[in-house]
Enzyme design. Structure first.
Site, PDB file in Angstrom:
ATOM      1  N   GLY A 238      -8.920  -6.994   3.180  1.00  0.00           N
ATOM      2  CA  GLY A 238     -10.164  -7.562   3.880  1.00  0.00           C
ATOM      3  C   GLY A 238     -10.441  -7.182   5.285  1.00  0.00           C
ATOM      4  O   GLY A 238     -10.776  -7.895   6.119  1.00  0.00           O
ATOM      5  N   GLY A 239      -9.852  -6.010   5.535  1.00  0.00           N
ATOM      6  CA  GLY A 239      -9.916  -5.511   7.088  1.00  0.00           C
ATOM      7  C   GLY A 239      -8.936  -6.178   7.996  1.00  0.00           C
ATOM      8  O   GLY A 239      -8.992  -5.827   9.105  1.00  0.00           O
TER       9      GLY A 239
ATOM     10  N   ARG B 238      -7.384  -7.985  -8.617  1.00  0.00           N
ATOM     11  CA  ARG B 238      -8.171  -9.193  -8.542  1.00  0.00           C
ATOM     12  C   ARG B 238      -9.453  -8.903  -8.822  1.00  0.00           C
ATOM     13  O   ARG B 238     -10.334  -7.784  -8.955  1.00  0.00           O
ATOM     14  CB  ARG B 238      -7.712 -10.224  -7.676  1.00  0.00           C
ATOM     15  CG  ARG B 238      -8.388  -9.313  -6.260  1.00  0.00           C
ATOM     16  CD  ARG B 238      -8.349 -10.247  -5.129  1.00  0.00           C
ATOM     17  NE  ARG B 238      -8.363  -9.501  -3.756  1.00  0.00           N
ATOM     18  CZ  ARG B 238      -9.353  -8.843  -3.281  1.00  0.00           C
ATOM     19  NH1 ARG B 238     -10.622  -9.155  -3.753  1.00  0.00           N
ATOM     20  NH2 ARG B 238      -9.395  -8.063  -2.217  1.00  0.00           N
TER      21      ARG B 238
ATOM     22  N   LYS C 274       0.935  -1.248  -0.255  1.00  0.00           N
ATOM     23  CA  LYS C 274      -0.069   0.037   0.074  1.00  0.00           C
ATOM     24  C   LYS C 274       0.847   1.178   0.019  1.00  0.00           C
ATOM     25  O   LYS C 274       0.413   2.306  -0.807  1.00  0.00           O
ATOM     26  CB  LYS C 274      -0.956   0.206   1.159  1.00  0.00           C
ATOM     27  CG  LYS C 274      -2.006  -0.939   1.207  1.00  0.00           C
ATOM     28  CD  LYS C 274      -3.109  -0.962   2.229  1.00  0.00           C
ATOM     29  CE  LYS C 274      -4.064  -1.830   1.845  1.00  0.00           C
ATOM     30  NZ  LYS C 274      -3.971  -3.316   2.063  1.00  0.00           N
TER      31      LYS C 274
ATOM     32  N   GLU D 245      -9.891   1.488  -5.296  1.00  0.00           N
ATOM     33  CA  GLU D 245     -10.727   1.806  -4.058  1.00  0.00           C
ATOM     34  C   GLU D 245     -10.325   3.245  -3.652  1.00  0.00           C
ATOM     35  O   GLU D 245      -9.254   3.702  -3.536  1.00  0.00           O
ATOM     36  CB  GLU D 245     -10.522   0.836  -2.772  1.00  0.00           C
ATOM     37  CG  GLU D 245     -10.882  -0.470  -3.269  1.00  0.00           C
ATOM     38  CD  GLU D 245     -11.139  -1.522  -2.211  1.00  0.00           C
ATOM     39  OE1 GLU D 245     -10.608  -1.155  -0.783  1.00  0.00           O
ATOM     40  OE2 GLU D 245     -11.479  -2.770  -2.136  1.00  0.00           O
TER      41      GLU D 245
ATOM     42  N   LYS E  74      -2.886   0.473   9.069  1.00  0.00           N
ATOM     43  CA  LYS E  74      -3.208  -0.495   7.826  1.00  0.00           C
ATOM     44  C   LYS E  74      -2.127  -1.210   7.639  1.00  0.00           C
ATOM     45  O   LYS E  74      -1.136  -0.789   7.531  1.00  0.00           O
ATOM     46  CB  LYS E  74      -3.692   0.441   6.852  1.00  0.00           C
ATOM     47  CG  LYS E  74      -5.021   0.947   7.112  1.00  0.00           C
ATOM     48  CD  LYS E  74      -5.493   1.896   5.762  1.00  0.00           C
ATOM     49  CE  LYS E  74      -5.784   0.801   4.580  1.00  0.00           C
ATOM     50  NZ  LYS E  74      -6.264   1.821   3.357  1.00  0.00           N
TER      51      LYS E  74
ATOM     52  N   HIS F 161     -16.941   4.801   1.422  1.00  0.00           N
ATOM     53  CA  HIS F 161     -16.019   3.552   0.872  1.00  0.00           C
ATOM     54  C   HIS F 161     -16.743   3.462  -0.659  1.00  0.00           C
ATOM     55  O   HIS F 161     -17.812   2.922  -0.799  1.00  0.00           O
ATOM     56  CB  HIS F 161     -15.851   2.423   1.502  1.00  0.00           C
ATOM     57  CG  HIS F 161     -14.986   1.306   0.968  1.00  0.00           C
ATOM     58  ND1 HIS F 161     -13.819   0.864   1.697  1.00  0.00           N
ATOM     59  CD2 HIS F 161     -14.608   0.833  -0.448  1.00  0.00           C
ATOM     60  CE1 HIS F 161     -13.052   0.157   1.072  1.00  0.00           C
ATOM     61  NE2 HIS F 161     -13.499   0.099  -0.323  1.00  0.00           N
TER      62      HIS F 161
ATOM     63  N   HIS G  30     -13.934  -3.143   9.484  1.00  0.00           N
ATOM     64  CA  HIS G  30     -13.410  -2.722   7.953  1.00  0.00           C
ATOM     65  C   HIS G  30     -13.472  -3.827   7.234  1.00  0.00           C
ATOM     66  O   HIS G  30     -12.801  -4.024   6.218  1.00  0.00           O
ATOM     67  CB  HIS G  30     -11.719  -2.567   8.415  1.00  0.00           C
ATOM     68  CG  HIS G  30     -11.522  -1.609   9.327  1.00  0.00           C
ATOM     69  ND1 HIS G  30     -11.809  -0.260   8.955  1.00  0.00           N
ATOM     70  CD2 HIS G  30     -10.899  -1.522  10.662  1.00  0.00           C
ATOM     71  CE1 HIS G  30     -11.424   0.569  10.212  1.00  0.00           C
ATOM     72  NE2 HIS G  30     -10.846  -0.341  10.998  1.00  0.00           N
TER      73      HIS G  30
END
Length: 666
Positions: free
Chosen positions: A164-165, A297, A116, A275, A158, A208, A235
């Site tokens: 996936g949180g 993906r 990220k 996102e 993060k 989001h 999340h």
């Protein structure tokens, strides 16, 4: 187009990919672990290859085993689904090295977006707006705490390699930063093998919103509009919809163009999702959204995009992987109506959404126009402790948002699930919740309204009446009413009229003594001090058709050992039939211990012997079904002993922490 495809995944996504591949005439190959030998996705495929023990780290996450399965089965291509190895650079490279077609982006694109922090730096260079924060390499705890102070609370921790949180924590004040950092790092390491994190500014009313992008090997790239994934818990997305409520066309175009720019910047190919976080405090606008991450993906929520565009994104993936051009140009991509998706999980909302396992003794979905169900299991299948607890996804499409939500709510209320606990009633509550219907949403919505969204399940006369019809039908009473005659041979005669009987049942934890007597073609019973009359019967499919006080209803009925379950309007009521030979004995620790709700691994222990704790104090952190759960004290008390340590594997019901028993309780 290639002729054979191995799906390197399990559950609903493996079954979903298989359906499209078969429609295109491809031979499909499933892979399975010991726990999945008889799984739904295996039954749907043409062939299947065993890849190892139940634990994902020994099967679905082992690259060499997946490649070997493809070679043994003669598959020409591999579809990774989502999760597991879908965004693993080494896996994409291994497929290429083995001469297999990887149905996904180039390894270089996965690498560019896989971390990220690096992805945000890349997006800044491409002119895509990013969330303020620290994305550097320094991971010293004190340094990160200092960066959080500079950014200003609240902040979001993060995992750099996350998704996936997992490995994500919101921190509202400095005092909690160190604890939440350790928890995020621990979860990130367990999930991704990488404990590094980044720190971001937390937008207080965030929406989001993500853009579906697609690119081919011929230089074409498009966006297929947006999805709003704001309804989340811990999340993790719970409900997704398309298009985003209140989205101005100018903003849709701006976000879409930014997403395409992001894809082109890394030489993307195939399906991807960019996102964004949008500031929803004053409504959506084209100048208030920021890049978060790109998922290289297919997404869990891709069906809502398919619904509004009339496309099959898995087909697009397969065609692009085979070297074909995109089926549509940007100007030709439609946006028709509104779609909403819910994720049906085996979890118990009443117990802080703790995962639930077990055999699905009943799974019945109604037939409804405009509803699609992508399921990963069938009735009779087992929900395993080894994997994500998602049973499946339900997607509703209508000409407007109101129509789509109404369809979804009706479908959920008519769905019957028994066995593991599920979030079915919780999802139905959201669909009918006024603020949600009015699109007053952000990522804090569920936490803010949790009291209204987790229904308190009460056994009313309707549910009890239907349960009695099912129970008496199962006993044969509905077919042999002469047994209730005052002259019945079974108990001779009853002075003063027809025989009655007191049924002893336990509903949840409530002991019931229900006096039942025949009344016309049905029975009379008393509940809450009020008499009610019920008629009806149960058919061979386990459907109870009952009329309680003149109201007709349908429910599902499942017998299970010394008990049964009734499924009515999205709620499941469990009944136990007491054994008359049982003696009521209070066993040690029934009220004096914190017990493990299911098998799992202990990752942290905060409890100490002799400590005084308050109700709600976190005592043990447990990892089960891929998620960390904090187990808390159920009441004020003093800890007598702590029976576990980090790293311990525990069984369901194990006493983790024991409390001192007060003298007046001894």
């Amino acid at each position: 187009m290639f002729s054979s495809l191995l799906i390197a995944n399990r559950g609903e996504i493996a079954a979903r990919v298989t359906r499209t591949a078969k429609r295109l005439g491809l031979r499909t190959v499933a892979v399975y672990s010991d726990a999945d030998a008889g799984a739904y996705h295996v039954r749907q495929a043409d062939d299947a290859v065993h890849i190892g023990p139940a634990a994902a780290k020994d099967s679905y996450l082992v690259i060499e085993k997946i490649i070997e399965a493809a070679k043994r089965s003669g598959a020409e291509a591999i579809h990774p689904g989502y999760g597991f190895l879908s965004e693993n650079v080494a896996f994409a490279e291994a497929c290429e090295k083995a001469g297999l077609i990887f149905v996904g982006p180039p390894a270089s694109a996965i690498r560019a977006m896989g971390l990220k922090d690096a992805a945000k730096a890349l997006m800044e260079k491409a002119g895509v707006p990013v969330v303020p924060g620290y994305h550097g390499a320094e991971q010293d705890a004190l340094f990160l705490e200092g960066e959080a102070q500079k950014i200003g609370y609240p902040v979001l921790i993060k995992a750099v390699a996350g998704g996936g949180g997992k490995g994500m924590r919101r921190v509202d004040e400095p005092a909690n930063f160190a604890t939440e950092l350790k928890s995020a790092q621990r979860e990130a390491l367990a999930a991704f093998g990488d404990e590094r994190v980044l720190i971001e500014k937390y937008v207080t009313r965030p929406r989001h919103i993500e853009i579906q992008v697609f690119a081919d090997a011929h230089g074409n790239a498009v966006y297929l509009h947006e999805r709003d994934c704001s309804l989340q818990r811990r999340h993790q997305k719970v409900i997704e919809e398309a298009p985003a409520p209140g989205m101005p066309e100018e903003m849709r175009r701006a976000m879409g163009e930014a997403a395409v720019a992001a894809a082109k910047a890394i030489g993307y190919r195939g399906a991807g999702t960019v996102e964004f976080i949008a500031d929803g405090s004053k409504g959506l606008s084209a100048d208030a959204f920021w890049f978060m991450e790109m998922n290289t993906r297919l997404q869990v929520e891709h069906p809502v995009t398919e619904a509004i565009t009339g496309t099959d994104l898995v087909e697009w993936q397969l065609r692009v992987a085979a070297g074909e051009r995109l089926p549509l140009a940007q100007k030709d991509i439609p946006l028709v109506g509104h779609a909403v998706e819910v994720r049906l999980y085996a979890e118990d909302p009443a117990k802080n959404f703790f995962p639930s396992t077990g055999k699905l003794t009943r799974l019945r979905l109604p037939s409804e126009e405009g509803i699609r169900a992508d399921m990963g299991v069938e009735e009779g299948d087992e929900v395993s402790m080894f994997y994500d607890p998602m049973i499946g996804k339900i997607i509703a499409h209508g000409e407007s948002r109101d129509v789509a939500l109404a369809k979804m709510r009706r479908f959920l209320l008519d769905t019957e699930v028994a066995g593991p606990r599920t979030n079915l009633a919780f999802l139905a509550e959201i669909m009918g919740h006024d603020p949600f219907r009015e699109a007053d949403i952000d990522t804090g919505y569920i936490d803010r309204h949790i009291g209204a969204l987790v229904p308190v399940q009460r056994l009313d006369a309707k549910a009890l009446g239907a349960a009695l019809v099912g129970y008496l039908s199962a006993r044969g009473e509905a077919l042999a009413r002469d047994r209730w005659s005052p002259w019945s041979a079974s108990d001779n005669w009853t002075l003063g009229g027809a025989r009655s009987e007191t049924l002893k049942l336990i509903a949840g934890e409530e002991a019931l003594n229900i006096r039942v007597a025949p009344e016309g073609e049905g029975w009379r019973f008393t509940h809450g001090g009020v008499e009610h009359v019920v008629t009806g019967a149960m058919n061979a499919q386990g459907e109870v058709i009952a009329t309680v006080d003149g109201l007709r209803l349908k429910a599902g009925f499942v017998s299970a050992g010394r008990g049964f379950s009734l499924v009515l309007r999205g709620a499941t009521y469990d009944f136990t039939i007491p054994d008359p030979l049982d003696v009521d004995v209070a066993t040690e620790g029934d009220t004096g211990a914190l017990k493990s709700p299911m098998p799992g691994k202990i990752v942290a222990v905060m409890a100490e012997a002799g400590a005084h704790v308050k109700k709600g104090t976190g005592l043990v952190v447990m990892e089960a079904m891929k998620m960390e759960q904090t187990l808390a004290a159920a009441a004020d008390g003093v800890i007598a002993s702590v029976n576990v340590a980090p790293g311990d594997q525990v069984e369901a019901g194990a006493a983790l922490v024991v409390f001192e028993v007060k003298k007046d309780e001894a």
